[in-house]
Structure formats: C-alpha cells, structure tokens
Write a protein that holds these residues in place. Structure first.
Motif, PDB file in Angstrom:
ATOM      1  N   ILE A 265     -29.857  67.336   8.638  1.00 17.21           N
ATOM      2  CA  ILE A 265     -29.545  67.085  10.048  1.00 17.21           C
ATOM      3  C   ILE A 265     -29.713  68.382  10.837  1.00 17.21           C
ATOM      4  CG2 ILE A 265     -27.818  66.286  11.699  1.00 17.21           C
ATOM      5  CD1 ILE A 265     -28.640  64.098   9.839  1.00 17.21           C
ATOM      6  N   ASN A 266     -30.371  68.274  11.996  1.00 16.21           N
ATOM      7  CA  ASN A 266     -30.550  69.432  12.870  1.00 16.21           C
ATOM      8  C   ASN A 266     -29.750  69.247  14.156  1.00 16.21           C
ATOM      9  OD1 ASN A 266     -32.623  70.725  15.241  1.00 16.21           O
ATOM     10  ND2 ASN A 266     -32.089  72.014  13.502  1.00 16.21           N
ATOM     11  N   ILE A 267     -29.012  70.273  14.534  1.00 17.27           N
ATOM     12  CA  ILE A 267     -28.212  70.242  15.763  1.00 17.27           C
ATOM     13  C   ILE A 267     -28.934  71.038  16.841  1.00 17.27           C
ATOM     14  CG2 ILE A 267     -26.026  70.856  16.854  1.00 17.27           C
ATOM     15  CD1 ILE A 267     -24.667  70.617  14.196  1.00 17.27           C
ATOM     16  N   ARG A 268     -29.462  70.342  17.827  1.00 17.64           N
ATOM     17  CA  ARG A 268     -30.045  70.983  19.014  1.00 17.64           C
ATOM     18  C   ARG A 268     -30.990  72.127  18.670  1.00 17.64           C
ATOM     19  NH1 ARG A 268     -24.727  70.096  20.128  1.00 17.64           N
ATOM     20  NH2 ARG A 268     -24.174  72.239  19.585  1.00 17.64           N
ATOM     21  N   LYS A 269     -31.772  71.977  17.616  1.00 19.13           N
ATOM     22  CA  LYS A 269     -32.769  72.964  17.213  1.00 19.13           C
ATOM     23  C   LYS A 269     -32.166  74.342  16.954  1.00 19.13           C
ATOM     24  CE  LYS A 269     -36.501  70.658  19.722  1.00 19.13           C
ATOM     25  NZ  LYS A 269     -37.608  70.808  20.700  1.00 19.13           N
ATOM     26  N   CYS A 270     -30.894  74.369  16.565  1.00 19.83           N
ATOM     27  CA  CYS A 270     -30.261  75.673  16.335  1.00 19.83           C
ATOM     28  C   CYS A 270     -29.504  75.753  15.017  1.00 19.83           C
ATOM     29  CB  CYS A 270     -29.311  76.018  17.482  1.00 19.83           C
ATOM     30  SG  CYS A 270     -27.828  74.986  17.553  1.00 19.83           S
ATOM     31  N   HIS A 271     -29.275  74.621  14.346  1.00 21.81           N
ATOM     32  CA  HIS A 271     -28.470  74.668  13.118  1.00 21.81           C
ATOM     33  C   HIS A 271     -28.812  73.483  12.227  1.00 21.81           C
ATOM     34  CE1 HIS A 271     -25.214  75.405  10.367  1.00 21.81           C
ATOM     35  NE2 HIS A 271     -24.651  74.244  10.633  1.00 21.81           N
ATOM     36  N   TRP A 272     -28.872  73.745  10.918  1.00 24.03           N
ATOM     37  CA  TRP A 272     -29.135  72.712   9.920  1.00 24.03           C
ATOM     38  C   TRP A 272     -27.916  72.521   9.017  1.00 24.03           C
ATOM     39  CZ3 TRP A 272     -33.339  69.638   9.793  1.00 24.03           C
ATOM     40  CH2 TRP A 272     -34.492  70.064  10.460  1.00 24.03           C
TER      41      TRP A 272
ATOM     42  N   ALA B 109     -23.479  56.084  -1.854  1.00 26.27           N
ATOM     43  CA  ALA B 109     -23.224  54.638  -1.944  1.00 26.27           C
ATOM     44  C   ALA B 109     -22.086  54.327  -2.904  1.00 26.27           C
ATOM     45  CB  ALA B 109     -24.495  53.920  -2.385  1.00 26.27           C
ATOM     46  N   LYS B 110     -21.974  55.090  -3.975  1.00 23.47           N
ATOM     47  CA  LYS B 110     -20.932  54.825  -4.969  1.00 23.47           C
ATOM     48  C   LYS B 110     -19.546  54.983  -4.366  1.00 23.47           C
ATOM     49  CE  LYS B 110     -19.315  56.345  -9.522  1.00 23.47           C
ATOM     50  NZ  LYS B 110     -19.565  57.284 -10.657  1.00 23.47           N
ATOM     51  N   LYS B 111     -19.367  56.016  -3.531  1.00 20.72           N
ATOM     52  CA  LYS B 111     -18.070  56.283  -2.922  1.00 20.72           C
ATOM     53  C   LYS B 111     -17.923  55.651  -1.540  1.00 20.72           C
ATOM     54  CE  LYS B 111     -17.171  60.704  -5.233  1.00 20.72           C
ATOM     55  NZ  LYS B 111     -15.858  60.300  -5.783  1.00 20.72           N
ATOM     56  N   ARG B 112     -19.020  55.096  -1.025  1.00 16.99           N
ATOM     57  CA  ARG B 112     -19.031  54.543   0.337  1.00 16.99           C
ATOM     58  C   ARG B 112     -18.567  55.617   1.327  1.00 16.99           C
ATOM     59  NH1 ARG B 112     -15.594  49.295   0.455  1.00 16.99           N
ATOM     60  NH2 ARG B 112     -16.416  49.258   2.580  1.00 16.99           N
ATOM     61  N   GLU B 113     -19.183  56.788   1.211  1.00 14.34           N
ATOM     62  CA  GLU B 113     -18.850  57.929   2.057  1.00 14.34           C
ATOM     63  C   GLU B 113     -20.120  58.539   2.652  1.00 14.34           C
ATOM     64  OE1 GLU B 113     -14.869  59.851  -0.111  1.00 14.34           O
ATOM     65  OE2 GLU B 113     -16.826  60.830  -0.295  1.00 14.34           O
ATOM     66  N   ILE B 114     -19.958  59.088   3.858  1.00 14.67           N
ATOM     67  CA  ILE B 114     -20.959  59.968   4.444  1.00 14.67           C
ATOM     68  C   ILE B 114     -20.419  61.377   4.240  1.00 14.67           C
ATOM     69  CG2 ILE B 114     -22.313  60.533   6.474  1.00 14.67           C
ATOM     70  CD1 ILE B 114     -22.629  57.636   5.523  1.00 14.67           C
ATOM     71  N   GLN B 115     -20.966  62.085   3.294  1.00 14.34           N
ATOM     72  CA  GLN B 115     -20.456  63.406   2.938  1.00 14.34           C
ATOM     73  C   GLN B 115     -21.236  64.470   3.710  1.00 14.34           C
ATOM     74  OE1 GLN B 115     -21.182  63.009  -1.286  1.00 14.34           O
ATOM     75  NE2 GLN B 115     -19.088  62.323  -1.677  1.00 14.34           N
ATOM     76  N   VAL B 116     -20.507  65.328   4.398  1.00 13.85           N
ATOM     77  CA  VAL B 116     -21.120  66.369   5.221  1.00 13.85           C
ATOM     78  C   VAL B 116     -20.914  67.718   4.556  1.00 13.85           C
ATOM     79  CG1 VAL B 116     -21.086  67.545   7.450  1.00 13.85           C
ATOM     80  CG2 VAL B 116     -20.777  65.054   7.344  1.00 13.85           C
ATOM     81  N   LEU B 117     -22.015  68.408   4.276  1.00 10.75           N
ATOM     82  CA  LEU B 117     -21.971  69.751   3.711  1.00 10.75           C
ATOM     83  C   LEU B 117     -22.570  70.697   4.746  1.00 10.75           C
ATOM     84  CD1 LEU B 117     -22.332  67.620   1.207  1.00 10.75           C
ATOM     85  CD2 LEU B 117     -22.608  69.696  -0.124  1.00 10.75           C
ATOM     86  N   ASP B 118     -21.698  71.311   5.505  1.00  7.55           N
ATOM     87  CA  ASP B 118     -22.096  72.181   6.613  1.00  7.55           C
ATOM     88  C   ASP B 118     -21.641  73.599   6.309  1.00  7.55           C
ATOM     89  OD1 ASP B 118     -22.495  73.533   9.012  1.00  7.55           O
ATOM     90  OD2 ASP B 118     -21.936  71.813  10.238  1.00  7.55           O
ATOM     91  N   SER B 119     -22.591  74.528   6.218  1.00  9.26           N
ATOM     92  CA  SER B 119     -22.254  75.907   5.859  1.00  9.26           C
ATOM     93  C   SER B 119     -21.381  76.598   6.895  1.00  9.26           C
ATOM     94  CB  SER B 119     -23.543  76.717   5.655  1.00  9.26           C
ATOM     95  OG  SER B 119     -24.359  76.661   6.810  1.00  9.26           O
TER      96      SER B 119
ATOM     97  N   ASP C 277     -23.880  84.686   8.662  1.00 11.65           N
ATOM     98  CA  ASP C 277     -24.873  85.158   9.621  1.00 11.65           C
ATOM     99  C   ASP C 277     -25.324  83.985  10.483  1.00 11.65           C
ATOM    100  OD1 ASP C 277     -26.529  83.606   8.111  1.00 11.65           O
ATOM    101  OD2 ASP C 277     -27.901  85.212   7.507  1.00 11.65           O
ATOM    102  N   SER C 278     -26.367  84.200  11.277  1.00 16.84           N
ATOM    103  CA  SER C 278     -26.826  83.142  12.183  1.00 16.84           C
ATOM    104  C   SER C 278     -28.214  82.635  11.832  1.00 16.84           C
ATOM    105  CB  SER C 278     -26.839  83.679  13.623  1.00 16.84           C
ATOM    106  OG  SER C 278     -27.713  84.800  13.722  1.00 16.84           O
ATOM    107  N   ALA C 279     -28.684  82.919  10.599  1.00 17.49           N
ATOM    108  CA  ALA C 279     -30.065  82.569  10.279  1.00 17.49           C
ATOM    109  C   ALA C 279     -30.251  81.953   8.897  1.00 17.49           C
ATOM    110  CB  ALA C 279     -30.943  83.821  10.392  1.00 17.49           C
ATOM    111  N   SER C 280     -29.178  81.615   8.210  1.00 16.54           N
ATOM    112  CA  SER C 280     -29.309  81.148   6.819  1.00 16.54           C
ATOM    113  C   SER C 280     -28.926  79.693   6.625  1.00 16.54           C
ATOM    114  CB  SER C 280     -28.447  82.016   5.889  1.00 16.54           C
ATOM    115  OG  SER C 280     -28.859  83.357   5.920  1.00 16.54           O
ATOM    116  N   CYS C 281     -28.711  78.952   7.697  1.00 12.91           N
ATOM    117  CA  CYS C 281     -28.219  77.579   7.546  1.00 12.91           C
ATOM    118  C   CYS C 281     -29.194  76.712   6.752  1.00 12.91           C
ATOM    119  CB  CYS C 281     -27.925  76.956   8.904  1.00 12.91           C
ATOM    120  SG  CYS C 281     -29.329  76.975  10.055  1.00 12.91           S
ATOM    121  N   GLY C 282     -30.499  76.885   6.988  1.00  9.41           N
ATOM    122  CA  GLY C 282     -31.473  76.091   6.251  1.00  9.41           C
ATOM    123  C   GLY C 282     -31.464  76.393   4.765  1.00  9.41           C
TER     124      GLY C 282
END
Length: 215
Positions: free
Chosen positions: A6-13, A20-30, A87-92
């Motif tokens: 997922i990309n947020i406003r071309k500034c963060h990934w 499906a097993k847990k019926r969850e949307i799991q978010v891993l955001d650095s 930092d501000s450049a390693s999200c990807g």
C-alpha cells in the motif's frame, strides 16, 4: 494470505496482509500506527468488488481456507505498535522484508533500521541478477527490424550508448569550477565484458555520497 503493498500519497509504503485463516486484515507498517489508512480502505473496497465478481463465476472454487469472503467486515489489526523505521527513505525496504518473513502470526526473522543499509545493496544485486532482468549485463540491448538470421537469445549492445563514467565526472567537475581541459582521462571504465561493466557501474554508484550527483 494475500500480500498487498500500500502506498500513502506517494510518500510512504507499508504492507497489508489479507489473512483468510484468521479473517484479519493485518497491517505491517514500519512507522507504527501513526499513519492514516484511507488508502487501505480504498484498496480493500476494490478487492472486495473483484471477489464478489469472482464468486459469480461458475468455475470459482472457494476452498477450505476462504470460508468468508466478506473482507470489508474483517478486523484490521496493526502488528507494529511502535515505529521500527528511524529514517525517511527505507519504508519500501521494510515492506519487502515484511513480505518475506511474515508467517501470518509473527516475523520469522527480526530486522532493524541498521539492517536496511546492507539490504539496500543486496536488493540492487537481486534485481540485477534475476532472470527477469532483460537488460542484465548491458546498458542497452537492441535488435533492428532489418536484422535477419538472429536468434532470440542473441543480445547486442550499441557502443554509442556506452559512456565513460570518468569522462562524465570530469565534465561535471569542469562545469562546476570552470576548470580547463585536464588532458587525457585516467582509468576509464572499458566495456571489455558486459558483466565487468556492470560490476564497475555498481562500484561507482555505491561510491557516490552526493545526492545531486546520484540524481
């Protein structure tokens, strides 16, 4: 599991995982839980629409692992409560590591901001060496329309597209300080062999510490 970058406003990934097993949307955001999730909502709405279309297809098979396809009603869970990126450049880079090591419950390997320095260089090598890289080993491959009896596996490089890095570096320096011609170049990078050229280019790029020069 379905992994959705997922990309947020071309500034963060960040990574979202449709588990499906847990019926969850799991978010891993650095960056932890401080970012908005409107981009995730829009992505899920699009995925939900396509799942509903798929369900109407006669050949569609739900399978044992997807008992519930109504993903808009699944719970959204942030897996990183605190930032692991400093930092501000390693999200990807963090996102790619999450895709590689997320099991659906935990990360099978731990990584930190310090690890991203080495992974940044490692990723460049991975992308270069992959079989999907059609330009591997050469700046440009080309095949003219009037060429005959040339197999699909033959790869050609145009000498006119190869530029000596030392020459370019000198031109940039001369333009900067107004210096006069300094005479013959020393140790230009010669394209003796496509792989040698790639190695020299990688070494040169990694030696540049100035952002303007890199651009």
């Amino acid at each position: 599991m379905v992994f959705l970058p997922i990309n947020i406003r071309k500034c963060h990934w960040y990574l979202s995982v449709i588990n499906a097993k847990k019926r969850e949307i799991q978010v891993l955001d650095s960056l932890g839980v401080g970012m908005g999730r409107s981009d995730l909502t829009m992505t899920l709405q699009g995925l939900d629409k396509h799942l509903k279309i798929a369900c109407d297809m006669p050949e569609f098979k739900r399978g044992d692992r997807w008992q519930d396809l109504d993903i808009m009603n699944w719970t959204v869970v942030d897996k990183f409560q605190e930032p692991i990126q400093t930092d501000s450049a390693s999200c990807g880079l963090f996102m790619l590591n999450c895709m590689e090591y997320w099991t659906g419950d935990i990360l099978s390997d731990n990584f930190t901001q310090e690890d991203m320095k080495e992974f940044r260089r490692k990723l460049a090598v991975i992308l270069l060496e992959t079989e999907l890289n059609k330009l591997k080993g050469s700046p440009i491959y080309y095949r003219t329309d009037n060429e005959e009896n040339v197999s699909d596996n033959e790869e050609n490089v145009s000498d006119s597209d190869v530029e000596f890095l030392e020459d370019r570096k000198r031109k940039r320096q001369d333009s900067h300080d107004g210096a006069e011609d300094k005479g013959p170049l020393r140790n230009p990078i010669m394209a003796v062999d496509p792989q040698d050229l790639v190695d020299e280019l990688c070494n040169h790029i990694m030696s540049i510490n100035d952002a303007t020069s890199l651009e």
